[in-house]
Design an enzyme around this catalytic site. Sequence first.
Site, PDB file in Angstrom:
ATOM      1  N   TYR A 232      -7.546   5.066 -28.349  1.00 40.48           N
ATOM      2  CA  TYR A 232      -8.556   5.004 -27.291  1.00 40.48           C
ATOM      3  C   TYR A 232      -9.915   4.941 -27.989  1.00 40.48           C
ATOM      4  O   TYR A 232     -10.334   5.883 -28.649  1.00 40.48           O
ATOM      5  CB  TYR A 232      -8.438   6.254 -26.422  1.00 40.48           C
TER       6      TYR A 232
ATOM      7  N   ILE B 219       0.855  -1.184   0.000  1.00 38.88           N
ATOM      8  CA  ILE B 219       0.000   0.000   0.000  1.00 38.88           C
ATOM      9  C   ILE B 219       0.890   1.232   0.000  1.00 38.88           C
ATOM     10  O   ILE B 219       1.655   1.458   0.938  1.00 38.88           O
ATOM     11  CB  ILE B 219      -0.944   0.012   1.213  1.00 38.88           C
TER      12      ILE B 219
END
Length: 553
Positions: free
Chosen positions: A471, A260
């Site tokens: 995209y 994390i």
Amino acid sequence: MTRSWWGWGNVEDAVRGAELDALLTRARALAPGELTDHEPPDVASLGIPAARLSPPSSLAELCSADPADRAAHAHGKAFRDVARNLLGDLPHVPDLVARPRDERDVVDLLDWCSRDRVAAIPYGGGSSVVGGIEPRFEDGRPAVTVDLTRLDRVLEVDPVSRAARIQAGVLGPHLEDQLRPHGLTLRHFPQSFEFSTLGGWLATRAGGHFATLSTHIDDLVESMRVVTPSGVAESRRLPGSGAGPSPDRLFLGSEGALGIITEAWMRLRERPRRRAKAAVRFADYAAAVAATRAVAQSGLHPANCRLLDAAEALVNAGVAVDGGVLVLAFESADHPVRASLERALELCRDHGGETPDEPTDSGTDSDTASDTWRSSFLRMPYQRDALARHALVVETFETACTWDGFDRLHRTVTGAARDAIRDVAGLGAMTAAKRGSWHPAPRGSGGRPPASYGVVTCRFSHVYPDGPAPYFTVYAPGRWGAMVAQWDGIKTAVSEAIAAHGGTITHHHAVGRDHRPWYDRQRPGPFGAALTAAKAVLDPAGVLNPGVLVPAP
């Protein structure tokens, strides 16, 4: 403002009124359907089951078992997430949402999860579009979502080196607000900027504001601090180093499966004061692609260099062209940039480009295609949600490839998307309700679906000297209750086409759980084995975001 539990952004910013009427008018032309509105369910009606675990007393004040809180953390913000939320389909919900106050809390949470074999899912702004934060595990184990948004401060600014130490849970706008008094900016603006965090950008190797040069958050990292179940890893602050493999590169893009991220030193820049922009129109798409490549290989390094094909230009910029529109912009805090823009325009004219709107400098208001497209770009997620409520399948996918392979990849992927739209959102969708389930429609002759089945658009989100990042956006009629299966059919088809023609399964949207089958095939075998070994060392109990990047132990 009130965050939507089921869809994108703030409830108050949802599409309504005249904007909704205009959107539905366009939608009827793109993908005809019945367009009946469906209200999202009240979260209280979902019957969220009680949490299956209780935290230790020392962590209890950090944890929430509130059903609405857990429902809001169950899914990301992809179309399939929104579609499932609209149906009240939440089979995988975290048992608790933990909000650590500092790094010590993160350590304690991971110690508890490792000891009791509880899955821990790091969570920033929740904008994942690949199933990266969904507690979807084969073994159905209990899960805690570790929401880092309380770690939201710029801790230190080094104006000499032009860098800052920043906590990972800070949302984009709050980060820029804290840097602004120093005259500095990170200048990383993904479409999700308002609702995503620094840690999320780092964990997913997010693409940002710049279409060239510093296209990914990786390029802005000086050092990182990461909490793992095996200890805290912190790299040294350096402008560069040749000392072995980069430790930061291990955790960049690790999607919470290895540790994390709690803070990072990030490279900053002065806020830009000089800008110049233009929109170039082309009558031929191949010429537009060649012009974009010329600009990308020129060494001019525009901040914006996004090519919209004819469909994208019409749908989202309101410009009717046969070839496409290239949106160009240059910016600097130090020097005028008009000359760079003019040189880029020369390159475009060499390929037949035209600029009907006069190029603009900083401080000049204009109504160019680039302005229209940018406004539409920021509203796209809200519009996607509004169309999903009306049973339209609207979603994106992206990749990257070399220039020499682009034409074949574009042709094949677009064809695969159109065929899949015809199968899942054409005749199959129209008869799904009668059958009770979706089944592919029979293929007709001609190979391409009629325009009424839907639309596929393409833009370049980023460009490099050796290739673009195409995209794609799909608009297709859907069938209420079957939209997830319909999109999954399209997604599978285009992902197979991308993998077969040399593209990456993702350029900047991460792997998550949804891209895993193709990521497993894309990465080299020895690297996959090394990544699995790193996971075993850093996370011996296998509790960090199980199933992301590598198989869950």
